[in-house]
Design a protein around this motif. Structure first.
Motif, PDB file in Angstrom:
ATOM      1  N   LYS A  33      48.458  29.244  34.806  1.00 31.49           N
ATOM      2  CA  LYS A  33      48.422  30.611  35.337  1.00 31.49           C
ATOM      3  C   LYS A  33      47.673  30.582  36.658  1.00 31.49           C
ATOM      4  CE  LYS A  33      46.966  35.247  33.773  1.00 31.49           C
ATOM      5  NZ  LYS A  33      46.739  36.019  32.530  1.00 31.49           N
TER       6      LYS A  33
ATOM      7  N   ASP B  42      47.293  36.061  27.344  1.00 30.98           N
ATOM      8  CA  ASP B  42      46.766  37.075  28.252  1.00 30.98           C
ATOM      9  C   ASP B  42      45.529  37.796  27.731  1.00 30.98           C
ATOM     10  OD1 ASP B  42      46.353  38.689  30.354  1.00 30.98           O
ATOM     11  OD2 ASP B  42      48.322  39.659  30.335  1.00 30.98           O
TER      12      ASP B  42
ATOM     13  N   GLY C 258      43.209  38.555  29.618  1.00 32.83           N
ATOM     14  CA  GLY C 258      42.651  39.032  30.886  1.00 32.83           C
ATOM     15  C   GLY C 258      41.920  40.367  30.784  1.00 32.83           C
TER      16      GLY C 258
ATOM     17  N   ASP D 293      45.057  44.423  25.282  1.00 32.52           N
ATOM     18  CA  ASP D 293      46.341  44.402  25.990  1.00 32.52           C
ATOM     19  C   ASP D 293      47.439  43.815  25.104  1.00 32.52           C
ATOM     20  OD1 ASP D 293      47.983  44.992  28.123  1.00 32.52           O
ATOM     21  OD2 ASP D 293      47.293  43.337  29.397  1.00 32.52           O
TER      22      ASP D 293
HETATM   23 MG    MG Z   1      46.429  39.953  32.105  1.00 32.24          MG
END
Ligand code: MG
Ligand code: ADP
Ligand code: MG
Length: 272
Positions: A36, A151, A153, A131
């Protein structure tokens, strides 16, 4: 030099809000890995916290579960941040749904069961994902369907401060309490319920289109599965969905309670 020279780029895997993910061969190990890449200039332009990828990496590094992408390493150079994880040979549930239109209850149960196993694990470790959505749940087809959550994040630790604040994630998946004030790890369960509804119907939970109007809608009338049951869900599934999409977070199922529900009993027997 940076570890980047170890990565031989093979193909493009996907894109998120601020990142690009490439399939790479990690030369020293011979592994296939997902890399990523986040451009530093983009973070500056969007006034985003440059340490976000570092936090994502440190949370991912603390987790070790078959349904969560395995962390390898994180590094940076002058232009980018890089996060190397396990490669998931398959596709996102988002892409899969676009091809299939809808998931059957049987396939949806297989996916949601594994999503809940991962959630149960990281909630125990004091992590909220914030998320959970189709684009962040990857599917691999080995002998059987294998789910990998990625993810992290937007993820945070809740072990120190009991409640979290801040609005993260896609509007469709936001639990009502996220918009109202402090919230707990139960927000991931709500998002899981929204995801399940989308998988089964191929439909969005709200008719509104812009994030602002969706959020207004969530505050006024959070998404609920109705008694009329227009989709002919089985009674077990209706009951399960209501427990995930319970508006009161204290009454909402925990991941462990959801895993014990009879809608998932077939999955449970296979995995015991
Ligand atoms: Mg993200
Ligand atoms: P962002 O934080 O920018 O949303 P993600 O981590 O969600 O970035 O990755 C963006 C996309 O890249 C995903 O939706 C998926 O399509 C693809 N992707 C990410 N990680 C992997 C992986 N380990 N294996 C395969 N595809 C991946
Ligand atoms: Mg993403």
């Amino acid at each position: 030099t940076t570890p980047l020279i170890d990565y031989h780029s093979l193909s493009f895997l996907g894109r998120g809000g601020f990142s690009e993910v490439m399939l790479c061969k990690h030369r020293p190990s011979g592994d296939l890995r997902a890399l990523k890449i986040i451009r530093k200039s983009l973070l500056v332009k969007q006034q985003l916290d440059p340490s976000s990828l570092i936090r994502e990496a440190s949370i991912l590094e603390s987790l070790n579960h078959p349904n969560i992408l395995k962390f390898y390493e994180c590094f940076e150079d002058d232009t980018n941040y890089y996060l190397a994880t396990e490669y998931c040979a398959g596709e996102t549930t988002y892409k899969r749904l676009r091809k299939m239109q809808k998931f059957s209850e049987e396939v949806a149960a297989k996916v949601i069961y594994q999503v809940l196993l991962a959630i149960e694990y990281f909630h125990k470790k004091g992590v909220i994902h914030r998320d959970i959505k189709l684009e962040n749940v990857l599917l691999a087809f080995e002998d059987t369907l294998q789910v990998k959550i990625g993810d992290f994040g937007n993820a945070c630790h809740f072990s120190f401060c009991k409640k979290s604040t801040g609005i993260f994630g896609s509007a469709f998946y936001l639990a009502p309490e996220v918009l109202a004030g402090p919230y707990t790890e139960k927000v991931d369960i709500w998002s899981c319920g929204i995801m399940l509804y989308i998988l089964l119907t191929g439909k969005a939970p709200y008719n509104e289109k812009t994030p602002e109007s969706i959020k207004r809608s969530i505050l006024l009338h959070p998404f609920q599965v109705t008694k009329e049951n227009p989709h002919n869900f089985t009674p077990k599934l209706m009951n399960f969905l209501k427990k995930l999409l319970e508006i009161n977070p204290e009454k909402r199922f925990s991941a462990a309670q959801a895993l014990n529900h009879s809608w998932l009993s077939h999955e449970k027997r296979k995995n015991d």
